[in-house]
Design an enzyme around this catalytic site. Sequence first.
Site, PDB file in Angstrom:
ATOM      1  N   ASN A 100       0.823  -1.211   0.000  1.00  0.00           N
ATOM      2  CA  ASN A 100       0.000   0.000   0.000  1.00  0.00           C
ATOM      3  C   ASN A 100       0.855   1.259   0.000  1.00  0.00           C
ATOM      4  OD1 ASN A 100      -2.079  -1.762   0.122  1.00  0.00           O
ATOM      5  ND2 ASN A 100      -2.466  -1.498   2.309  1.00  0.00           N
ATOM      6  N   HIS A 117       5.808  -0.964  -2.879  1.00  0.00           N
ATOM      7  CA  HIS A 117       5.372  -0.227  -4.079  1.00  0.00           C
ATOM      8  C   HIS A 117       5.596   1.276  -3.939  1.00  0.00           C
ATOM      9  CE1 HIS A 117       2.553  -3.757  -5.362  1.00  0.00           C
ATOM     10  NE2 HIS A 117       3.785  -3.918  -5.790  1.00  0.00           N
ATOM     11  N   SER A 187      -4.942  -9.931  -2.665  1.00  0.00           N
ATOM     12  CA  SER A 187      -5.553 -10.944  -3.536  1.00  0.00           C
ATOM     13  C   SER A 187      -4.502 -11.909  -4.074  1.00  0.00           C
ATOM     14  CB  SER A 187      -6.254 -10.253  -4.710  1.00  0.00           C
ATOM     15  OG  SER A 187      -5.313  -9.483  -5.433  1.00  0.00           O
ATOM     16  N   SER A 213     -12.097 -13.358   1.695  1.00  0.00           N
ATOM     17  CA  SER A 213     -12.381 -14.080   0.438  1.00  0.00           C
ATOM     18  C   SER A 213     -11.216 -14.977   0.048  1.00  0.00           C
ATOM     19  CB  SER A 213     -12.606 -13.094  -0.708  1.00  0.00           C
ATOM     20  OG  SER A 213     -13.562 -12.143  -0.361  1.00  0.00           O
TER      21      SER A 213
HETATM   22  P1  NAD Z   1      -6.452  -6.234  -4.330  1.00  0.00           P
HETATM   23  O1  NAD Z   1      -7.344  -5.038  -4.466  1.00  0.00           O
HETATM   24  O2  NAD Z   1      -6.079  -7.001  -5.531  1.00  0.00           O
HETATM   25  O3  NAD Z   1      -7.111  -7.256  -3.295  1.00  0.00           O
HETATM   26  C1  NAD Z   1      -7.540  -6.859  -2.022  1.00  0.00           C
HETATM   27  C2  NAD Z   1      -7.789  -8.083  -1.179  1.00  0.00           C
HETATM   28  O4  NAD Z   1      -8.197  -7.647   0.117  1.00  0.00           O
HETATM   29  C3  NAD Z   1      -8.891  -8.998  -1.709  1.00  0.00           C
HETATM   30  O5  NAD Z   1      -8.407 -10.330  -1.700  1.00  0.00           O
HETATM   31  C4  NAD Z   1     -10.029  -8.815  -0.695  1.00  0.00           C
HETATM   32  O6  NAD Z   1     -10.769 -10.005  -0.493  1.00  0.00           O
HETATM   33  C5  NAD Z   1      -9.258  -8.446   0.556  1.00  0.00           C
HETATM   34  N1  NAD Z   1     -10.041  -7.674   1.544  1.00  0.00           N
HETATM   35  C6  NAD Z   1     -11.075  -6.807   1.339  1.00  0.00           C
HETATM   36  N2  NAD Z   1     -11.496  -6.303   2.501  1.00  0.00           N
HETATM   37  C7  NAD Z   1     -10.727  -6.859   3.465  1.00  0.00           C
HETATM   38  C8  NAD Z   1     -10.675  -6.729   4.873  1.00  0.00           C
HETATM   39  N3  NAD Z   1     -11.512  -5.920   5.544  1.00  0.00           N
HETATM   40  N4  NAD Z   1      -9.734  -7.447   5.558  1.00  0.00           N
HETATM   41  C9  NAD Z   1      -8.879  -8.275   4.909  1.00  0.00           C
HETATM   42  N5  NAD Z   1      -8.886  -8.424   3.576  1.00  0.00           N
HETATM   43  C10 NAD Z   1      -9.798  -7.737   2.862  1.00  0.00           C
HETATM   44  O7  NAD Z   1      -5.187  -5.689  -3.522  1.00  0.00           O
HETATM   45  P2  NAD Z   1      -3.657  -6.090  -3.564  1.00  0.00           P
HETATM   46  O8  NAD Z   1      -3.504  -7.567  -3.561  1.00  0.00           O
HETATM   47  O9  NAD Z   1      -3.013  -5.304  -2.487  1.00  0.00           O
HETATM   48  O10 NAD Z   1      -3.147  -5.588  -4.997  1.00  0.00           O
HETATM   49  C11 NAD Z   1      -3.524  -4.346  -5.544  1.00  0.00           C
HETATM   50  C12 NAD Z   1      -2.414  -3.312  -5.743  1.00  0.00           C
HETATM   51  O11 NAD Z   1      -2.949  -1.955  -5.690  1.00  0.00           O
HETATM   52  C13 NAD Z   1      -1.412  -3.317  -4.632  1.00  0.00           C
HETATM   53  O12 NAD Z   1      -0.222  -2.783  -5.076  1.00  0.00           O
HETATM   54  C14 NAD Z   1      -2.089  -2.374  -3.646  1.00  0.00           C
HETATM   55  O13 NAD Z   1      -1.302  -1.946  -2.630  1.00  0.00           O
HETATM   56  C15 NAD Z   1      -2.544  -1.246  -4.555  1.00  0.00           C
HETATM   57  N6  NAD Z   1      -3.649  -0.510  -3.887  1.00  0.00           N
HETATM   58  C16 NAD Z   1      -3.311   0.158  -2.743  1.00  0.00           C
HETATM   59  C17 NAD Z   1      -4.297   0.790  -2.000  1.00  0.00           C
HETATM   60  C18 NAD Z   1      -3.855   1.507  -0.732  1.00  0.00           C
HETATM   61  O14 NAD Z   1      -2.720   2.033  -0.678  1.00  0.00           O
HETATM   62  N7  NAD Z   1      -4.659   1.486   0.306  1.00  0.00           N
HETATM   63  C19 NAD Z   1      -5.633   0.750  -2.417  1.00  0.00           C
HETATM   64  C20 NAD Z   1      -5.949   0.065  -3.628  1.00  0.00           C
HETATM   65  C21 NAD Z   1      -4.930  -0.593  -4.345  1.00  0.00           C
END
Ligand code: NAD
Length: 247
Positions: A100, A117, A187, A213
């Site tokens: 994140n 990242h 994910s 999930s």
């Molecule tokens: P992803 O969006 O692909 O998947 C998110 C995962 O989190 C899913 O498997 C979902 O089931 C799970 N999830 C949802 N709510 C949850 C909860 N309350 N507790 C636990 N798990 C929960 O995310 P990713 O695998 O991190 O890959 C996406 C890329 O985009 C990464 O680089 C990510 O860091 C970036 N991104 C970052 C942010 C941020 O900085 N907050 C937000 C969106 C995407």
Amino acid sequence: MSIEEAARAILKSKRSVALTGAGISVESGIPDFRSPGGLWSKYDPLEYGHIGSFRANPEKVWKMLLEIDELLEKARPNKAHEVLAILEQKGLLDAVITQNIDNLHQRAGSQNVIEYHGHNRTLRCETCGRIYPKSDIDFSRIPPLCECGGLLRPEFVFFGEAIPTRERHSAETAAMDCDVMLVIGTSGSVAPANYLPHIAKHHGATIIEINPSETELPKNVLDIIIREKAGSALEKILEFIETETEK
Ligand code: NAD
């Protein structure tokens, strides 16, 4: 039962690390790529998050980046970020490797955070490499430009870019050296971050997945699966640890 198993594994571990993804910040109001509605229904992450799109049309991508900034400014660390910081203070967690860019682990008090990242705190000139604090930038003119005339960009990794060498090295070393890896809210679909649990498993670590999930991580990599939201699962793990350590 899996909560108890996870807590016992952490208590027994010599070096544990957490690998976190967008899901850990969903309870802070930042949508992950899978949440219905919100930011990512408006902007396709694979299009807007790609370095090629940023360079081809920086004005379009910067409009989205400013919306992300607004969202991140409003967000506060949640119970899951807080529990990880407490585990570190107790000497039960060595590092957080996060995908994140939201800074919420640091704001919750975690000290050893590997930002795999990159981050969203400063901007860098694509031409001369000069770094600017965001507060120095006039965002009324989009895209923002460096004094040299170059395009300014956030210091996070877009799709299509390499992971910064130092972060990649630190994360891989942490994965090789740990005996427990908590994989929270990811994910498992974004490479190369999704190799880190494989590296840890290959070096003998117990892998604990916390996610409501199913994920793309193969079952043979996961030792303990907790199908629950990060906040409540980590709160229960901490409660169990505190009860055990008070005995
Ligand atoms: P992803 O969006 O692909 O998947 C998110 C995962 O989190 C899913 O498997 C979902 O089931 C799970 N999830 C949802 N709510 C949850 C909860 N309350 N507790 C636990 N798990 C929960 O995310 P990713 O695998 O991190 O890959 C996406 C890329 O985009 C990464 O680089 C990510 O860091 C970036 N991104 C970052 C942010 C941020 O900085 N907050 C937000 C969106 C995407």
